[in-house]
Each structure stands twice: as C-alpha cells, then as structure tokens.
Design an enzyme around this catalytic site. Structure first.
Site, mmCIF file in Angstrom:
data_model
loop_
_atom_site.group_PDB
_atom_site.id
_atom_site.type_symbol
_atom_site.label_atom_id
_atom_site.label_comp_id
_atom_site.label_asym_id
_atom_site.label_seq_id
_atom_site.Cartn_x
_atom_site.Cartn_y
_atom_site.Cartn_z
ATOM 1 C CG ASP A 496 -2.196 0.694 1.102
ATOM 2 O OD1 ASP A 496 -2.329 1.475 0.151
ATOM 3 O OD2 ASP A 496 -3.090 0.495 1.949
ATOM 4 C CG ASP A 565 -9.643 2.230 -0.243
ATOM 5 O OD1 ASP A 565 -9.122 1.179 -0.651
ATOM 6 O OD2 ASP A 565 -9.089 2.989 0.572
HETATM 7 C C1 DGJ Z 1 -5.876 1.785 1.908
HETATM 8 C C2 DGJ Z 1 -6.244 0.597 1.089
HETATM 9 O O1 DGJ Z 1 -6.756 0.995 -0.143
HETATM 10 C C3 DGJ Z 1 -7.244 -0.256 1.860
HETATM 11 O O2 DGJ Z 1 -7.653 -1.342 1.089
HETATM 12 C C4 DGJ Z 1 -6.624 -0.693 3.149
HETATM 13 O O3 DGJ Z 1 -5.568 -1.574 2.891
HETATM 14 C C5 DGJ Z 1 -6.143 0.499 3.943
HETATM 15 N N1 DGJ Z 1 -5.307 1.350 3.167
HETATM 16 C C6 DGJ Z 1 -5.390 0.072 5.167
HETATM 17 O O4 DGJ Z 1 -4.846 1.131 5.828
#
Ligand code: DGJ
Length: 754
Positions: A496, A565
């Site tokens: 990430d 997300d």
């Molecule tokens: C952002 C990501 O897009 C999510 O899927 C998740 O992993 C969060 N970060 C976790 O902090």
C-alpha cells in the site's frame, strides 16, 4: 557500401552502413544522389569524428497493423513522416510527403512550440541540435523488433538514443529515450520527454481519466482546441490520484468502441508524469509524454546515462475496443507479472474489522475463508508495532514487527490456522511510509522526506520515507525479505501507499533536491527489482489508498492492483469500466464488500467477477442462502476465470451512454464467452434493446446459459438454454439485461459451443 537493386518493383539504391540499410533515392533522383555522395565525402574528410549520415533514410517501426515512419531530412534532422495504419508496400515509403515535424524536437534552436528535450551545456549554452547518426533494427524474442536511432549534437559531445520496441502481434509500440554527454562538467536537463508524436487530422478528441480517493477513473471526452492541454501529476508517489496517466486520442471523430482511428497511450512510470497536447497554428497536434519536468531539473554528470520511462501506445483503426484488447494482450505477456497465469481468490479482513482485531477474531475469519472456498486469507493493516501498537492510522508505520498485544503467537499461528482450513495466508504492508509516532521515525529522522525548517505536513497522519537514499531502499527491501524469511509460507503481499509527497525535501540528496521526484521512483524500482529477484512469483497487489498508483512502471513487479477503496458495486461498474480501457482484467482486484448493503449480494458478486474476485466482508453475517450462493459463485468463477482473465474483452454497452453496462469476455478459441450485464439506476418502465455480441465465430453454434442465480430462483431470460448460431448472436444479439430489468440487478451468462 552502396547497393542498387529492384525493390517492390522499382529500382532503388541503398547505403549499407554499420548494421543499418539506408534507402537513398531511386535513380530518377540520381543527380541529388551524386550531390549527396560528394557532400558525404566532404563532410567525412572535414570532420572525421562525425559519422556518415544520409538524408532520405526512412526508418520504419511497424507492427502487424501500424506503421510509424521516421525519415532523415535536411541537416540530418529526423522527421516523423507517418503514423497510422500499416503501409503495406515499402515503395510507398518513398512517396510519403515531406514533413516539417521533427521527430524529437530539442529546445534552443529554431523550435517554436513545446520541446521534447531541453539541455543546458556546462558552459551555459541552452541549445541542442540533434543530427541523425545511425540506426539499428534487431529482432528480439517472441517476434518483437527493437529499433534504436542515434542522434548527436555537432557542436557538443552530447548523444541521444531513441528506442522503439515494436510488438507486432499485439500492435503495440513502446518508446523511450536515453541521453548522455562527455562534457567537462555536468549539464542540466529540464525537459526529457519519453516520446514525441505528431498528428494531422481535422479534429482531435481527447478522452482523459481523472478522480480522487474513491472516485477513480472518471472519463471525460472533449475536442482539443488550439494551445496546450496538459494532463499531469505532481504528487510524487501517487500518479493516478487526480489525473491518470492514460488517454485516448481520437483522430477526426471521437472514436467509439468499434469505429474510429484512435491512439491509446500510457506511461510506464509510478511518479510525476506529464502528457501535453499542443495544437499549433496549422492545426497540427504535437503530443509529448514523459516524466513531469515540474521541479525536476536534472544535473547529468559526464558519461552518466539518463534513461526515461517508456511511453506505451497502440493505434487502432477500429475504435477503443480494439485498442484495449491490444493493450490487454500486450500487458498479459509483458506488462503485468505473470499475466498469463492464474490468480488466487481471497478473503481480506479490512472492511470486516478495520484495525479492531485479535487472534481469535482472525482465526474465525480465516475459518470463514475456508467455508467460502476462496484460496487465500489476506490480513490487512493493523498487525504490527509493539512500542506503539497500530490500533488506528496515526502510529506505527515503519515498525514492522508483529504486535504482541494483538497477535501473541505471531504470524506463524495465523499461517497454521490457514493451513488447517486449507487456505493460504497473505499480508498487508506499507513500507514506503513512516508514522511520526514510531520507533523508526525516532531512530532515523533523516530518512524522512520533510523540509528542515518548516512544520511537518501530514496526510493520513504519516510521512514518506526517502527512497532516493540507498539505506532506505535497503530498509524497505528488508521489510519484505524479513517477512518471507520468518514466514516462508507467506503466499501474498498487498503493498500500500497512502499518501502523496508534500514539503518534498530529501536530506540525502542535499544540493540536488530537484532530483527527488525522479530518484524516488528509481529507488522504488530498485527495491521492486530486488524483491522480484529473490521472490519472483509470489502474488502481490499494488495498492495506493485505492487506485492511486496503477501503471505499467510498477505492474511488471505486481500480479494485480487495487482499483479503488470504493466498493459500492454501482460505483465499481464505472471504475472498473474505466480501468478496463487500459489494464487487463487478470490484474484488477475486485472485492465483494458491505460498502452498500442495499445492493443485493448477487449484484455485488457479478460486479466483482469482472476482475480477480475477492471478498472483504463479514461472512458470518451471511444468510444460509447467501453462503450457498457465494460458494456456488466461487466454483463457477473458478471454472470460467480463464476466459475472464485471459480472454478478449468486448465492452458491449457503456454506462456512460445509458443506464446499464454490458461486458463480454471471449476465449482465444472463440468457443466460450462470459457476459455480465449490469442494470444501473433505471427509470420507471425502462427497457433495453438486445445486445449484439462480438468476437464469436459466425459459423459455430452456441448455447446461452444464465449463471449465478440465487438459490430457489430460475432464469426468466428468453435465450436461456437455447442454441444460436454465432452469426445470429453477432447480428441479432440477445436480451442480456433480461425482460423487465430493474435497478441494480445483474445477469451473468455463459455462451459456449459445448
Ligand atoms: C488503503 C487501502 O486501499 C485499503 O484497502 C486498506 O488496505 C487500507 N489502506 C489500510 O490502511
């Protein structure tokens, strides 16, 4: 050596030089030819260091259906004389009209528009002249052809190589440049495009993609007007966040899915990018694509090679659909790690728990992964930090040890639980980042990007580590290596990146701050390359707080990416539709969640099946029927995933043009197709017409079958279980959305010769 021969039924002469064979003139132009010869002899004797170059040289870069022709003209400058559908006869190359469009325009001489490169010599002279020296064309593996063109400044020891890799079967060209010099002191580069292309059409239509967190890949299409249109990113780490480094350029007309001349382009770079489209006084269009020169003057030492990322493009004469399929075919082979291989279905715990979990909770979720029948359990954010356990997003990034308070028996215990229920285990990391409240920050404040004399600026309560610093690169690689060394059964990583750069300043780069945006990404790629050398095939997801970083610079190291997300299935139809223009479904992670519980589980499932299927949901809250449906859906998905991941995608009905989206995947043998039809926010009584299928064999017979029905329901689709000829399905089509469609419903169909 000069050779004259019959070529494509006309007599022509060639200059054989090094490895290149250069077309001179047909004998009708013999006088000019003789003049050129004497000029060459003169030039060679006057300046023995200058290589022989020939005006009239045509350099052809071609794929099965596209030609790009560059021609050496006056003063050995290189001109673009053609870009478009492939020219079938070599003889036609000589008939191409002369062009005033230099293929790669340097700044400082007679250029009047945006230059491709600007270089200031060590003596302060801000001009560059690029003269053709030689070119080579060499076949590579799998039919690719690599062309290099060397250019040189006659006054200064500066050399440049333009690279073109042509992928004939995929109809795709990758191009980039490298520049070096042998001056006494460094020179400064302040423009460094990967590619410059010229177009001449009555009108130009640009499709661009923009967004934000949870709003990725929104498409806008508009006609270009005179002047410069720029699409760029200055965010450092998240090139896709506001503007995405992808576009379509429709020539004359706005291209449709199946019609129109259109160029699809993207940059293989995970940092700041810039695309500029300049429409000049003659209505000619100059496209420049490359790293963003913003705040990035690069001081280049003598003999140092400056290599740009590749600009990747495909030219389609049959609209955007074909352009996407070209990109997908290329990406599966070369652009995404293991793109021709299979993917793992998974259950992720992020939306089910966020930071609030402990060992028993995770054991139960891993058990749910087993019940569902997915391949892997993915543990997300929140598993690390001891001095500062990670219970929210404001601590612990950088302290990558298992939080004993949450997971007293370590990751080993979770791996064991997973093994018992027959699933694999994967984990989330964000190793480029640091929380101010972390042991790493306290130990290495000099590893953090921040201005020395100004307040820190946070985004999601965190800061970016300085990947221009080799020690930081070692640390970040070490995070991954340590995880695999201590947990050899680790089967998946989600990488990430939850913030962009602000107050960008590297303590390591000292007086070369303007190298930061470029050196950061180069440092990141060094880490990725090292990681892949050691762990070549472990599946990894590229994530950046949703789809902040999706590009072909990073994807060769990753098996998949996280598009957004936002997992509301209605929104996802648009987001996934957007990505599908440039990235193959095998790389697109799509999860079923509870983001919008109003939507039926069937609708959410059908939408997630457009990519690499996963779940991010509390399975324990499923009803009996929902669990039964999901288990069956996963089984069907596994049976059909080869077509979805590796087949050809046809976008049959666009959500931008009506209240539904229909997509179809067809296997290479054209014996099997999968169709998803999504009804969006329909008006009362709204009906849809039939959808004509694409990509099938007209001579074959196909059976249409509806799949993914909730337990206890049966299909009311008139075509269900009927046989049709491919010809009928292509010309008449089917009522894919069904009779009496209602809002936020969907159908999944299989069309097969079996
Ligand atoms: C952002 C990501 O897009 C999510 O899927 C998740 O992993 C969060 N970060 C976790 O902090």
């Amino acid at each position: 050596m000069i050779r004259c021969a019959l070529h494509d039924s006309s007599f022509a002469c060639y200059l054989q030089h090094d490895q290149a064979s250069i077309l001179l003139f047909p004998p009708s132009h013999m006088l000019r030819f003789l003049f050129l010869l004497s000029w060459l002899a003169l030039a060679a004797s006057a300046s023995p260091a200058q290589p022989v170059a020939a005006a009239g040289t045509a350099i052809v870069i071609e794929t099965d259906h596209t030609s790009l022709v560059l021609t050496v003209g006056d003063q050995q400058r290189l001109y673009q004389t053609y870009l478009g559908q492939r020219l079938a006869a070599a003889a036609d190359l000589r008939r191409l009209p002369g062009s005033s469009q230099q293929a790669y325009v340097p700044a400082g001489l007679d250029n009047l528009f945006e230059p491709a490169i600007r270089l200031v010599h060590h003596d302060g002279n801000p001009s560059l002249e690029l003269r053709y020296v030689r070119h080579t064309t060499a076949p590579l593996t799998q039919g690719q052809v690599h062309t290099t063109i060397e250019l040189r400044d006659p006054q200064y020891p500066v050399e440049m190589t333009l690279h073109f890799s042509a992928y004939p079967a995929e109809d795709l060209i990758k191009t980039w440049m490298e520049v070096r010099h042998h001056e006494k002191q460094p020179v400064v580069l302040s423009r460094f495009a990967s590619a410059m292309l010229h177009f001449e059409a009555p009108h130009y239509w640009l499709s661009q993609f923009h967004g934000d967190w949870a709003e990725e890949m929104r498409m806008q299409e508009s006609e270009l007007t005179s002047g410069i249109k720029v699409i760029d990113s200055k965010l450092g780490t998240r090139p896709d966040m506001y503007q995405t480094p992808v576009f379509f350029l429709g020539l004359d007309q706005a291209a449709t899915e199946t019609t129109g001349d259109v160029l699809a382009g993207t940059l293989a770079w995970s940092g700041n990018f810039q695309f500029s489209f300049e429409l000049d006084n003659r209505n000619a269009l100059r496209l420049l694509a490359g790293m963003n020169p913003f705040a990035s003057e690069y001081s280049l030492r003598p003999d140092e090679n400056f290599v740009t990322p590749a600009f990747i493009f495909t030219y389609s004469h049959q609209g955007k659909g074909l352009a996407s399929r070209n990109l997908h075919r290329w990406a599966r082979q070369y652009g995404v790690l293991d793109g021709t291989k299979d993917r793992l279905t998974l259950l992720n715990n992020w939306e089910a728990t966020f930071f609030d979990f402990n060992e028993p909770k995770l054991d139960a979720l891993i058990g749910d992964a087993g019940k569902l029948g997915v391949d892997l359990f993915l543990l997300d954010d929140g598993w690390f930090g001891n001095k500062y356990p990670r219970n929210g997003d404001n601590t612990s990034l950088g302290d990558w040890e298992v939080a004993k308070s949450k997971l007293p028996h370590g990751l080993g215990h979770l791996v064991q639980t997973a093994t018992k229920v027959g699933v694999k285990f994967g984990i989330w990391i964000e190793p480029e980042m640091v929380s101010p409240k972390s042991e790493l920050y306290q130990k290495h404040p000099d590893w953090v990007l921040k201005l020395p004399n100004r307040p820190e600026h946070y985004y999601r309560n965190q800061l970016v580590l300085d990947l221009a610093n080799p020690q930081v690169q070692d640390f970040v690689y070490g995070v991954v290596n340590e995880l695999f060394t201590s947990n050899p059964q680790l089967a998946y990583i989600k990488w990430d990146c939850n913030r962009m750069m602000t107050n960008a300043y590297s303590q390591y780069l000292k007086t070369h701050q303007s190298h930061l945006y470029i050196d950061y990404v180069r440092g990141l790629y060094k880490v990725f390359a090292r990681m892949r050398q050691q762990y070549p095939h472990v599946p990894m997801m590229l994530c950046s707080g949703g789809g902040g970083r999706v590009d072909y610079g990073a994807l060769p190291y990753f098996t998949e990416y996280w598009p957004s997300d936002n997992t509301d299935a209605y929104e996802r139809v648009f987001i996934q539709w957007g990505y599908s223009y440039f990235f193959p479904s095998v790389a697109m992670s799509a999860h079923i969640t509870s983001w919008n519980k109003q939507q039926s589980l069937k609708f959410r499932t059908d939408v997630a099946m457009m990519g690499r299927l996963g779940y991010d949901i509390r399975v324990e809250e499923f009803t009996g029927d929902e669990l039964k449906f999901s288990r069956q859906a996963i089984t069907e998905y596994k049976r059909l995933s080869d077509v979805i991941w590796h087949g050809d995608l046809y976008r049959l009905a666009s959500p931008y043009e009506g209240n539904r989206a229909v997509v179809q995947y067809v296997n290479p043998a054209r014996t099997q197709a999968v169709i998803f039809a999504y009804n969006l926010h329909l008006r009362t009584g709204e009906e849809f017409t039939r959808v004509r299928l694409q990509g099938l064999d007209p001579a074959r017979q196909y059976r249409v079958r509806e799949l993914n029905l909730m337990p206890g329901t049966t299909s009311n689709l008139p075509e269900n279980n009927q046989m049709y000829s491919g010809d009928y399905l292509l010309k008449v089509g089917i009522l894919a959305s069904g009779p009496n469609p209602s809002a936020l419903t969907s159908r999944m169909l299989e069309v097969t010769t079996l």
